[in-house]
Design a protein around this motif. Structure first.
Motif, mmCIF file in Angstrom:
data_model
loop_
_atom_site.group_PDB
_atom_site.id
_atom_site.type_symbol
_atom_site.label_atom_id
_atom_site.label_comp_id
_atom_site.label_asym_id
_atom_site.label_seq_id
_atom_site.Cartn_x
_atom_site.Cartn_y
_atom_site.Cartn_z
ATOM 1 N N ASP A 161 0.697 -1.086 -0.212
ATOM 2 C CA ASP A 161 -0.408 -0.707 -0.452
ATOM 3 C C ASP A 161 0.951 0.886 -0.244
ATOM 4 O O ASP A 161 0.383 1.995 0.155
ATOM 5 C CB ASP A 161 -1.349 -0.200 0.985
ATOM 6 C CG ASP A 161 -0.336 0.353 2.468
ATOM 7 O OD1 ASP A 161 0.931 -0.158 2.773
ATOM 8 O OD2 ASP A 161 -0.666 0.180 3.306
ATOM 9 N N GLY A 162 2.041 1.168 0.272
ATOM 10 C CA GLY A 162 3.339 2.534 -0.351
ATOM 11 C C GLY A 162 3.560 3.143 1.099
ATOM 12 O O GLY A 162 4.160 4.152 1.651
ATOM 13 N N LYS A 163 2.655 2.375 2.037
ATOM 14 C CA LYS A 163 2.717 2.542 3.772
ATOM 15 C C LYS A 163 3.850 2.061 3.906
ATOM 16 O O LYS A 163 3.486 1.027 4.720
ATOM 17 C CB LYS A 163 1.555 3.168 4.947
ATOM 18 C CG LYS A 163 0.386 3.414 4.166
ATOM 19 C CD LYS A 163 -0.520 3.700 4.852
ATOM 20 C CE LYS A 163 -1.736 4.033 4.074
ATOM 21 N NZ LYS A 163 -3.161 3.832 4.865
ATOM 22 N N CYS A 164 5.144 2.701 4.257
ATOM 23 C CA CYS A 164 5.848 2.277 5.284
ATOM 24 C C CYS A 164 5.804 2.350 6.852
ATOM 25 O O CYS A 164 5.467 3.360 7.163
ATOM 26 C CB CYS A 164 7.654 2.763 4.617
ATOM 27 S SG CYS A 164 7.522 3.279 2.693
ATOM 28 N N SER A 165 6.825 1.195 7.280
ATOM 29 C CA SER A 165 6.821 1.218 8.655
ATOM 30 C C SER A 165 7.674 2.000 9.752
ATOM 31 O O SER A 165 7.206 2.597 10.126
ATOM 32 C CB SER A 165 7.099 -0.346 9.076
ATOM 33 O OG SER A 165 8.631 -0.627 8.331
ATOM 34 N N ILE A 166 8.515 2.277 8.893
ATOM 35 C CA ILE A 166 9.270 3.216 9.210
ATOM 36 C C ILE A 166 9.344 4.939 7.886
ATOM 37 O O ILE A 166 9.725 4.139 7.276
ATOM 38 C CB ILE A 166 10.601 2.913 10.670
ATOM 39 C CG1 ILE A 166 11.335 1.763 8.659
ATOM 40 C CG2 ILE A 166 10.091 2.279 11.238
ATOM 41 C CD1 ILE A 166 12.638 1.634 9.663
ATOM 42 N N SER A 167 10.172 5.839 8.498
ATOM 43 C CA SER A 167 10.787 6.862 7.562
ATOM 44 C C SER A 167 12.447 7.079 7.601
ATOM 45 O O SER A 167 12.025 7.976 9.361
ATOM 46 C CB SER A 167 9.819 7.132 7.474
ATOM 47 O OG SER A 167 9.780 8.881 6.149
ATOM 48 N N CYS A 168 12.772 8.174 6.823
ATOM 49 C CA CYS A 168 14.138 8.535 8.128
ATOM 50 C C CYS A 168 13.850 10.056 8.157
ATOM 51 O O CYS A 168 14.085 10.649 8.564
ATOM 52 C CB CYS A 168 15.345 8.665 6.950
ATOM 53 S SG CYS A 168 16.394 7.202 6.409
ATOM 54 N N GLU A 169 12.352 10.075 7.611
ATOM 55 C CA GLU A 169 11.641 11.220 7.727
ATOM 56 C C GLU A 169 11.009 11.915 8.984
ATOM 57 O O GLU A 169 10.525 13.217 8.812
ATOM 58 C CB GLU A 169 11.351 11.620 6.018
ATOM 59 C CG GLU A 169 11.600 12.378 4.640
ATOM 60 C CD GLU A 169 10.001 12.199 3.834
ATOM 61 O OE1 GLU A 169 9.530 12.143 4.647
ATOM 62 O OE2 GLU A 169 10.743 12.395 2.859
ATOM 63 N N SER A 170 10.693 10.556 9.544
ATOM 64 C CA SER A 170 10.302 10.438 10.547
ATOM 65 C C SER A 170 10.816 11.517 11.427
ATOM 66 O O SER A 170 12.549 10.871 11.734
ATOM 67 C CB SER A 170 9.122 9.343 11.402
ATOM 68 O OG SER A 170 8.893 8.981 12.895
ATOM 69 N N GLU A 171 10.249 11.401 13.176
ATOM 70 C CA GLU A 171 10.961 11.823 13.732
ATOM 71 C C GLU A 171 11.929 11.260 15.333
ATOM 72 O O GLU A 171 11.911 10.949 16.015
ATOM 73 C CB GLU A 171 10.441 13.744 14.960
ATOM 74 C CG GLU A 171 9.967 14.453 13.470
ATOM 75 C CD GLU A 171 9.470 16.204 14.507
ATOM 76 O OE1 GLU A 171 9.450 15.618 15.558
ATOM 77 O OE2 GLU A 171 9.341 16.739 14.188
ATOM 78 N N ASP A 172 10.818 9.671 14.734
ATOM 79 C CA ASP A 172 11.170 8.756 15.995
ATOM 80 C C ASP A 172 12.236 7.542 15.354
ATOM 81 O O ASP A 172 13.047 6.966 16.061
ATOM 82 C CB ASP A 172 10.061 7.776 15.584
ATOM 83 C CG ASP A 172 8.984 8.478 16.203
ATOM 84 O OD1 ASP A 172 8.720 8.860 17.063
ATOM 85 O OD2 ASP A 172 7.521 7.760 15.688
ATOM 86 N N ILE A 173 12.666 8.529 14.240
ATOM 87 C CA ILE A 173 14.310 7.481 13.939
ATOM 88 C C ILE A 173 15.303 9.395 13.348
ATOM 89 O O ILE A 173 14.978 9.985 12.649
ATOM 90 C CB ILE A 173 14.281 6.271 13.209
ATOM 91 C CG1 ILE A 173 13.840 6.961 11.870
ATOM 92 C CG2 ILE A 173 13.533 5.236 13.921
ATOM 93 C CD1 ILE A 173 13.928 5.997 10.652
ATOM 94 N N ASN A 174 16.657 8.609 13.511
ATOM 95 C CA ASN A 174 17.655 9.077 12.795
ATOM 96 C C ASN A 174 18.495 8.333 12.042
ATOM 97 O O ASN A 174 19.011 7.005 12.196
ATOM 98 C CB ASN A 174 18.907 9.614 14.302
ATOM 99 C CG ASN A 174 18.060 10.686 14.577
ATOM 100 O OD1 ASN A 174 17.462 11.404 14.589
ATOM 101 N ND2 ASN A 174 18.562 11.097 16.516
ATOM 102 N N CYS A 175 18.933 8.584 10.918
ATOM 103 C CA CYS A 175 19.395 8.879 9.782
ATOM 104 C C CYS A 175 20.257 8.597 9.426
ATOM 105 O O CYS A 175 20.734 9.956 9.200
ATOM 106 C CB CYS A 175 19.006 8.057 8.588
ATOM 107 S SG CYS A 175 17.462 7.307 8.765
#
Length: 1052
Positions: free
Chosen positions: A847-861
């Motif tokens: 569905d194109g909805k990723c479980s995580i994203s580097c754009e999220s504030e919850d993770i740092n890439c």
């Protein structure tokens, strides 16, 4: 009592339940974190997508596959050979011997004063001794204005220009003008030639104007220079006796201090000395060094000078006991076989002697008179002069009287003439060579150039005086060490190989790791750059060596018995290498080493083979280091001269500036030629007398032909408008093992993000006399077919605007294959980062909805390289930083898990900032009394700062915030870490406990690269964890006692 036990039991149980709850809770958090944390599959997808994209770009624009193919086409026609290290180092030694011999040959009434030439008085008339003197700029002398027909004469400010001895000496030395000119015609590579007179004047060719300082003074006295002292005298052992009895108070003690300091100026690295002050007792100026002699290097002499200021006069003078002590030291030291063995002296600085002490001399010095006595009578009174004169005459010495401070230097110098008499009478015209030193007059782009001086004494040969041992002076010439570097066949040493040379004292003459300058506004010389020992730059990569380093001090006072300490570490190969070379042996051995690159930020581990031998006719030894594997092999290709010259003359081709393909310096008519022009003349037979390296040229022509298709390939990419439309890739480049390079610009030169790259300003990015480019060296240590990426470090400011990618080209598919070339590209950092963020948007969800994203504030890439430096991060200010400074907790975990390894490095040429006048510097803790003083000072400061609040709050500071004065840079030893990834670990996950929560992370290697993607859970705050830095730590050493071979090792 029972109630108390009940209460205690209740509290204990409660605590146990609480701990159990916390443990279970943390386990639950950890389970949740691992199940709902960062999916490894998603990170692997991102890494794979970015790795494929960036490799495709790098391979396409660099042309790596095309170049690999072209070399493969010649695979059957080339011949791979193993380098014979012994033969290589012996041939190099012969070349150096010949070069040194030619320079030494140069050492075989119009008076122009160097300061007064072209000067006029107030009326416009020429001043006396300063007639018209034609000066013209000359590029061979760094564009200084010189006169190639005449020499000039410099006279120290404290001497009279028209003193009869000066005028007579200038007159008879005028004949040297023709000698100097003829020498320069015969050998145009010569620079300064000069004659230093025993009377104090200095004749220099070519003629150049000297300028006094702001006070109108020129303090230069040739007789104080090392080349003069070494040539005029043999190595000597000296004990200086200083009278500190009550009669020496006031001006006399001041003159005595200056006299001792001037004597120290006349001692060189081959001499040994000690200083004893005496009154009714004997006082060693350095108490830790009683009963022995130390080498007269700069560090030791400066150390003793500091102690001279602590002398004070009182009591009566018992000279007899002082003389006995001095004779005992010299005799004991002679028995050890160290020092000069045959040339010894006692310098006596006193205001008088009440008796002759003939009983002391009879017991210790007669009849052989091996020790010469040089009394210096301080003051105008001559009441006791007769006794001192008798001592000098009876012990083959010389008496001098010093009445004022102005008399000191001239009187001190006289002893050198006496010490030189045996050489004169025996006609020992020994040629001497100095250690490396910096000449500011011959500045290069990188600062002052390193030199060595060859010098020879000049004696009177008149029949009526030759038996009197009269030293007329010393003649010498300077030799740029760059001349030595030009003799090194760099193409035969391989990518990591190098040549080096040391003096008979183990000091480095030339070595790629010698750093004589430091940057502070401008290039400045380090205080002890000329006494860096070989064992301080060559270190074996073993754990016991690291432990040894923590015990071993840089023998600052030559006082600790290093051999005693080394007996605990019998396999210290660097010391074996150093001692073998000092003893002028020929041999070879190997060891595993850790070498730093990129200004110490990165490390390369390799196994090196060393080959060494002596350079005949000099006190130097030369060594060659070859790395095993590809570094031990080279190949010979063959193409027609016509094809090679055609492709060599293409506009995109350049040859290494500091490599010698043809010697264009020996003849004036060749100096205007470029290396490519000289090669063409030589290979076409138009200049038969041009000296060139035919073997190297043949290989250069081969490389020019093989790499020629890259020019058309790159041009095609540049002309294709659909390619590189956003100008992300700026430069493509290649280099071969013969120093040939090609470059292609995909954007106009003025639009380059990093304009220093591949220019002379970028020392580590181009072929130099002592190393291959950094991008070449790092690519050679990567797995074949992979690219190495990095952000280049600048010397001034960190240049974070570009990314370099490079890969090595092998001839064969095995370890015996030489690395024939390396290719790469420079791309904009913004372009590189954009490719990374694009790859990180991919996911496997339908569905194109990723479980995580580097754009999220919850993770740092992050994207980091194999040494832990950040190339990509959301916070731009963190780009180029070491990962541990940003994510200390994660970096610590990676080290614990083995994904990265910490490597401890040492710098024995470091400079540390010290505050003038401050007493809190731990550097002062080299003496037990200093230690006590420091401890008491810190205790007082603690008591002054102590308060009740600090008692209840554990994080209190014990260090006083004292006012800081002027800072200065002083030599020190430092320890610092470097980090490298473990190649076998491609991916891993981890969890970090951070005060009530668990922080998870994933690290995944980027395929076909030296890069890693690190994704960190940002929901758990670990900011309280300390950062992991690469900051250097000064190593402090505290000497415990005279015979100790142990040091207190402290981190500061």
């Amino acid at each position: 009592m029972q109630e108390n036990w009940r209460t205690l039991f209740s509290h204990t149980c409660s605590t146990c339940f609480l701990l159990l709850w916390i443990f279970v809770g943390f386990n639950e958090v950890e389970v949740v974190g691992s199940q709902q944390g960062i999916p490894l599959s998603v990170v692997k997808l991102w890494a794979s997508a970015f790795g494929g994209e960036i490799k495709s770009i790098s391979a396409k624009y660099s042309g790596s596959q095309l170049l690999q193919k072209k070399y493969k086409e010649f695979e059957k026609s080339v011949r791979v050979e193993e380098i014979d290290g012994v033969k290589l180092v012996k041939n190099l030694a012969v070349k150096m011997e010949e070069m040194f011999r030619r320079k030494a040959e140069a050492t075989r009434y119009e008076y122009f004063n160097a300061v007064l030439i072209n000067e006029v008085d107030e009326e416009g008339n020429r001043v006396e001794l300063g007639g018209e003197f034609i000066l013209e700029p000359n590029d061979h002398f760094n564009n200084l204005s010189v006169n190639l027909s005449l020499s000039v004469v410099q006279v120290p400010t404290n001497m009279y220009n028209k003193d009869p001895d000066i005028v007579n000496g200038v007159y008879w030395s005028e004949a040297l003008n023709k000698v100097f000119v003829d020498n320069f015609k015969r050998d145009p590579t010569l620079i300064w030639q000069y004659f230093g007179s025993a009377k104090g004047f200095f004749r220099q060719y070519p003629g150049v104007k000297w300028h006094p300082d702001e006070h109108g003074v020129i303090g230069f006295d040739c007789r104080n220079r090392k080349w003069y002292i070494q040539a005029a005298t043999s190595p000597k052992d000296v004990v200086i006796l200083v009278d500190v009895s009550g009669s020496m108070k006031g001006l006399r003690l001041t003159i005595a201090r200056q006299t001792v300091s001037s004597i120290l100026d006349t001692l060189g690295d081959d001499d040994f000395f000690n200083i004893i002050a005496y009154n009714q007792e004997i006082h060693y100026v350095e108490p830790c060094l009683n009963g022995t002699l130390v080498r007269a290097d700069r560090t030791n002499k400066d150390h003793f000078r500091e102690h001279l200021d602590k002398l004070f006069a009182k009591g009566i003078g018992l000279l007899g006991e002082a003389l006995t002590e001095a004779f005992t030291i010299l005799n004991d030291f002679n028995q050890t076989g160290r020092g000069s063995v045959c040339s010894q002296a006692i310098m006596l600085v006193t205001d008088g002697a009440t008796e002759r002490y003939d009983d002391v001399f009879e017991k210790h010095n007669w009849p052989e008179r091996k020790v010469r006595i040089f009394p210096y009578l301080i003051g105008r009174e001559s009441a006791f002069a007769d006794n001192l004169k008798w001592m000098a005459c009876a012990n083959k010495g010389y008496f001098s009287q010093i009445s004022t401070l102005a008399d000191v230097q001239e009187n001190v110098m006289r002893y050198l003439h006496v010490m030189s008499r045996p050489k004169v009478i025996d006609h020992e015209h020994d040629t001497v060579w100095t250690e490396a030193y910096l000449d500011s007059a011959m500045n290069e782009k990188g600062g002052p150039s390193l030199m060595t001086t060859v010098a020879m004494p000049v004696f009177s040969t008149k029949n009526e005086t030759k038996n009197q041992g009269i030293l007329l002076g010393v003649v010498g010439t300077d030799i740029p060490l760059q001349e030595l570097m030009k003799l090194i066949p760099k193409h035969m040493l391989g990518i990591h190989g190098y040549a080096f040379a040391i003096t008979n004292n183990g000091y480095i003459l030339t070595h790629p790791d010698l750093r004589p300058l430091y940057q502070e506004g401008q290039k400045r010389r380090k205080p002890n750059y000329s006494s860096v020992d070989l064992s301080e730059v060559e270190w074996e990569d073993k754990d016991d060596i690291v432990r040894f380093r923590k015990h071993m001090k840089r023998n600052i006072l030559n006082y600790v018995r290093c051999n005693d300490l080394m007996s605990q570490y019998p396999l210290l190969n660097p010391k074996i290498l150093r001692n073998a070379m000092v003893n002028r042996r020929t041999g070879t051995f190997s060891m595993e080493v850790t070498r730093t690159v990129d200004r110490g930020r990165r490390v390369l581990k390799m196994h090196n083979d060393y080959f060494y031998t002596d350079i005949k006719g000099t006190p130097f030894s030369v060594g060659v280091s070859l790395s095993r594997g590809h570094g031990k092999y080279f190949f010979r290709g063959n193409v027609s001269v016509e094809a090679g010259l055609r492709d060599l003359e293409q506009p995109d081709v350049a040859l290494a500036d500091e490599w010698t393909y043809c010697n264009t310096e020996e003849e004036h008519e060749h100096r205007h030629l470029t290396q490519i022009q000289a090669i063409k003349l030589f290979m076409t037979g138009n200049r038969l007398h041009l000296k060139c390296d035919r073997e190297l040229i043949q290989e250069v022509l081969f490389d020019a032909v093989v790499t020629a298709p890259l020019e058309a390939y790159w041009t095609g990419l540049a002309l294709n408008k659909s390619e590189n439309s956003d100008k992300g890739v700026e430069i493509a480049f290649l280099g071969t093992r013969t120093g040939l390079s090609r470059t292609n610009l995909f954007v106009p030169a003025d639009q380059l993000s990093n304009q220093d790259f591949l220019t002379a300003e970028d020392k580590e990015g181009v072929f130099n006399a002592d190393h291959f480019p950094l991008w070449y060296k790092r690519a050679a240590e990567q797995v074949p077919g992979t690219f190495v990426y990095s952000i280049p470090f600048s010397t001034a400011l960190e240049n974070k605007s570009v990314v370099l990618a490079s890969t090595a080209i092998q001839l064969l598919d095995d370890r015996k294959s030489p690395i024939v070339a390396a290719v790469g590209i420079q791309m904009k950092l913004e372009f590189f980062q954009r490719k990374f963020w694009t790859a990180c948007r991919q996911c496997t969800a339908l569905d194109g909805k990723c479980s995580i994203s580097c754009e999220s504030e919850d993770i740092n890439c992050y994207l980091i390289d194999n040494n832990g430096f950040i190339l990509v991060t959301e916070e731009q200010t963190q780009t180029g930083l070491f990962f541990g400074e940003v994510e200390g907790a994660v970096m610590n975990k990676l080290l614990q898990m083995g994904s990265f390894k910490r490597i401890t490095l040492y710098d024995y040429q470091a400079l540390c900032r010290e505050y003038a006048g401050s007493s809190d510097s731990a550097r002062t803790l080299t003496h037990p009394f200093s230690l006590v003083k420091w401890l008491l000072t810190e205790l007082v400061i603690f008591l002054l700062e102590f308060n009740l609040y600090s008692w209840w709050n554990v994080e209190f500071s014990v260090k006083a915030q004292r006012p800081r004065g002027k800072t200065m840079m002083v030599p020190c030893d430092t320890e610092y870490p470097a980090f490298v990834s473990e190649r076998t670990i491609k991916e891993t996950t981890g969890n970090i406990e951070c005060g009530g929560c668990i922080r998870s992370f994933v690290i995944q290697q980027i395929p076909s690269s030296n890069l890693f993607m690190v994704v960190v859970d940002n929901k758990c705050d670990c900011n309280s964890a300390p950062p992991v830095t690469m900051d250097p730590i000064e190593i402090m050493y505290i000497l415990l006692d005279k015979t100790a071979t142990q040091f207190i090792y402290a981190r500061g």
